[in-house]
Design a protein around this motif. Structure first.
Motif, mmCIF file in Angstrom:
data_model
loop_
_atom_site.group_PDB
_atom_site.id
_atom_site.type_symbol
_atom_site.label_atom_id
_atom_site.label_comp_id
_atom_site.label_asym_id
_atom_site.label_seq_id
_atom_site.Cartn_x
_atom_site.Cartn_y
_atom_site.Cartn_z
ATOM 1 N N LEU A 39 50.048 41.897 42.330
ATOM 2 C CA LEU A 39 49.246 41.117 40.987
ATOM 3 C C LEU A 39 48.176 40.665 41.699
ATOM 4 C CD1 LEU A 39 49.433 39.580 38.425
ATOM 5 C CD2 LEU A 39 50.259 37.609 39.707
ATOM 6 N N GLY A 40 48.012 40.033 42.857
ATOM 7 C CA GLY A 40 46.654 39.553 43.550
ATOM 8 C C GLY A 40 45.800 40.786 43.853
ATOM 9 N N ARG A 41 46.178 41.879 44.323
ATOM 10 C CA ARG A 41 45.501 42.996 44.601
ATOM 11 C C ARG A 41 44.546 43.643 43.371
ATOM 12 N NH1 ARG A 41 49.797 45.154 48.882
ATOM 13 N NH2 ARG A 41 49.363 43.867 50.577
ATOM 14 N N ALA A 42 45.483 43.538 42.206
ATOM 15 C CA ALA A 42 44.861 44.012 41.071
ATOM 16 C C ALA A 42 43.966 42.859 40.180
ATOM 17 C CB ALA A 42 45.952 44.340 40.109
ATOM 18 N N GLY A 43 43.629 41.961 41.135
ATOM 19 C CA GLY A 43 42.811 40.896 40.387
ATOM 20 C C GLY A 43 43.404 40.070 39.531
ATOM 21 N N GLY A 44 44.721 40.011 39.666
ATOM 22 C CA GLY A 44 45.411 38.954 38.716
ATOM 23 C C GLY A 44 45.860 37.475 39.489
ATOM 24 N N ALA A 45 46.458 36.741 38.792
ATOM 25 C CA ALA A 45 46.796 35.347 39.131
ATOM 26 C C ALA A 45 47.968 34.844 38.820
ATOM 27 C CB ALA A 45 45.464 34.327 39.322
ATOM 28 N N VAL A 46 48.665 33.963 39.456
ATOM 29 C CA VAL A 46 49.769 33.274 38.728
ATOM 30 C C VAL A 46 49.259 32.040 38.201
ATOM 31 C CG1 VAL A 46 51.888 31.782 39.596
ATOM 32 C CG2 VAL A 46 51.269 34.110 40.610
ATOM 33 N N THR A 47 49.702 31.684 36.898
ATOM 34 C CA THR A 47 49.261 30.792 36.217
ATOM 35 C C THR A 47 50.440 29.528 35.607
ATOM 36 O OG1 THR A 47 49.735 31.996 34.153
ATOM 37 C CG2 THR A 47 47.631 32.106 34.968
ATOM 38 N N ARG A 48 51.686 30.135 35.984
ATOM 39 C CA ARG A 48 52.885 28.961 35.699
ATOM 40 C C ARG A 48 54.119 29.456 36.437
ATOM 41 N NH1 ARG A 48 56.363 27.736 30.731
ATOM 42 N NH2 ARG A 48 55.901 29.918 29.979
ATOM 43 N N ARG A 49 54.738 28.502 36.838
ATOM 44 C CA ARG A 49 56.202 28.765 37.599
ATOM 45 C C ARG A 49 57.177 28.818 36.539
ATOM 46 N NH1 ARG A 49 59.708 27.234 41.540
ATOM 47 N NH2 ARG A 49 61.310 28.828 41.119
ATOM 48 N N LEU A 50 57.895 29.785 36.672
ATOM 49 C CA LEU A 50 59.266 29.665 35.848
ATOM 50 C C LEU A 50 60.487 29.791 36.594
ATOM 51 C CD1 LEU A 50 58.159 32.478 33.454
ATOM 52 C CD2 LEU A 50 57.999 30.007 32.995
ATOM 53 N N ALA A 51 61.748 29.846 36.075
ATOM 54 C CA ALA A 51 62.861 29.914 37.006
ATOM 55 C C ALA A 51 62.935 30.868 38.156
ATOM 56 C CB ALA A 51 64.099 29.575 36.248
ATOM 57 N N ALA A 52 63.298 32.077 37.507
ATOM 58 C CA ALA A 52 63.364 33.577 38.485
ATOM 59 C C ALA A 52 61.986 34.099 38.527
ATOM 60 C CB ALA A 52 64.465 34.023 37.713
ATOM 61 N N PHE A 53 61.286 33.771 37.717
ATOM 62 C CA PHE A 53 59.851 34.431 37.582
ATOM 63 C C PHE A 53 58.751 33.568 37.726
ATOM 64 C CE2 PHE A 53 62.968 36.825 35.154
ATOM 65 C CZ PHE A 53 62.878 38.043 35.605
ATOM 66 N N VAL A 54 57.413 34.319 37.995
ATOM 67 C CA VAL A 54 56.071 33.339 37.811
ATOM 68 C C VAL A 54 55.381 34.080 36.374
ATOM 69 C CG1 VAL A 54 55.948 32.576 40.007
ATOM 70 C CG2 VAL A 54 55.033 34.823 39.397
ATOM 71 N N GLU A 55 54.780 33.487 35.846
ATOM 72 C CA GLU A 55 53.868 33.847 34.857
ATOM 73 C C GLU A 55 52.244 34.169 35.321
ATOM 74 O OE1 GLU A 55 52.701 31.758 30.838
ATOM 75 O OE2 GLU A 55 54.681 33.048 30.361
ATOM 76 N N GLY A 56 51.785 35.075 35.043
ATOM 77 C CA GLY A 56 50.518 35.521 35.592
ATOM 78 C C GLY A 56 49.542 36.153 34.285
ATOM 79 N N ARG A 57 48.678 36.622 35.167
ATOM 80 C CA ARG A 57 47.685 37.246 33.928
ATOM 81 C C ARG A 57 46.861 38.345 34.853
ATOM 82 N NH1 ARG A 57 42.337 35.287 33.456
ATOM 83 N NH2 ARG A 57 41.740 33.172 34.571
ATOM 84 N N LEU A 58 46.531 39.359 34.256
ATOM 85 C CA LEU A 58 45.802 40.469 34.745
ATOM 86 C C LEU A 58 44.336 40.639 33.781
ATOM 87 C CD1 LEU A 58 48.205 43.423 35.786
ATOM 88 C CD2 LEU A 58 46.666 42.140 37.181
#
Length: 308
Positions: free
Chosen positions: A285-304
């Motif tokens: 995710l980071g290498r593609a220019g994305g980022a984490v925007t929110r913490r969930l239970a078993a995942f994180v939510e991000g955007r690309l």
């Protein structure tokens, strides 16, 4: 089924300790107070401690939970020695280079260390430059090394998210290569532009307007801090500066067109996605220019980013 070892939203939110209450540390402590987090701050400067206390920060040197080193990179080992650190605490930092900190602080606290670097700040410094809104919308690099404890990484990421930042998963080496190009070389170029304009004389400086102001803004930063930053990342900075020199050697029309094309290719938007709590997926995710925007239970939510 989620890994029971991973922190989930039902677990108690750990307190945060901030060591160093200048612009970055003071702003972080104040922002966390506004976010409702339990914060303790420490600084060797009584004036910085008093300013933080006025903003609602508890002052003390006994720190637990997530402990943030917000002091210059060369001062981090000494800063660690000045406080009483809970043996179970997760340690992170706000330093502008990561490999040297990994070698020093990481060697001291082991797997409890998770490197971090918020991409924000101004040319001002000290506790008088505190701004609780400093991190809103900023990118905050949080390092994921092969030996990083993922549960501790998430705790550091939660601190960044709590103050409005977006988290970029990255390795220390990748971080240092990237910031050399977009932060450390610009500081050197700003200094060079300002020095060259000074040689051009009073008339040139009196005519300086927006392009000169924008291009030299960071030349107003504390010289000692900038020197420590670029010298602490000397190899990647020299390589990035060599790439700039190669560009300057191009025909000017080609150079202007190439630079314009990069600026014009800014993302048109972004798309949301969920990323599993797994090192390879987070780094992708980071290498593609994305980022984490929110913490969930078993995942994180991000955007690309999406480009047209």
């Amino acid at each position: 089924m989620a890994d029971a070892a991973l922190p989930v939203p039902t677990m108690p939110t750990p307190p945060v300790g901030v060591v160093g209450l200048g612009q970055l540390g003071g702003s972080l402590a104040a922002a966390l107070v506004e976010a409702g987090r339990d914060v303790t701050g420490w600084d060797v400067d009584p004036a910085a401690r008093a300013a933080a206390a006025e903003r609602g920060v508890r002052i003390g040197s006994e720190l637990t939970g997530v402990v943030v080193l917000a002091v210059p990179v060369p001062a981090m080992p000494a800063a660690l020695a000045e406080v009483s650190l809970d043996p179970a605490a997760t340690v992170t930092d706000l330093g502008s280079v990561k490999v040297p900190v990994l070698r020093t602080v990481g060697a001291t606290v082991g797997s409890r260390f998770v490197g971090g670097h918020p991409m924000c700040g101004t040319e001002r410094s000290g506790h008088a430059a505190t701004d609780p809104a400093l991190f809103r919308g900023a990118r905050w690099a949080v390092c994921l090394e092969p030996g990083t404890d993922l549960s501790r990484w998430l705790r550091v990421a939660e601190v960044a998210l709590a103050v409005g930042a977006e988290v970029v998963p990255v390795t220390a080496a990748e971080h240092d290569d990237a910031v050399a190009a977009i932060s450390h070389v610009p500081h050197l170029l700003a200094a060079a532009l300002a020095a060259a304009a000074g040689q051009a004389g009073p008339l040139a400086l009196s005519l300086a307007a927006g392009s000169f102001r924008d291009g030299t803004r960071v030349a107003g930063s504390d010289p000692a801090l900038v020197t420590a930053m670029v010298e602490g990342n000397a190899g990647p900075t020299a390589a990035a500066l060599a790439r700039v020199q190669e560009q300057l050697d191009r025909p000017w029309a080609e150079l202007v067109a190439a630079g314009h094309a990069v600026r014009a290719a800014a993302p048109a938007g972004s798309r949301k996605l969920r990323v599993p709590l797994e090192r390879a997926a987070l780094l992708a995710l980071g290498r593609a220019g994305g980022a984490v925007t929110r913490r969930l239970a078993a995942f994180v939510e991000g955007r690309l980013p999406e480009r047209v």
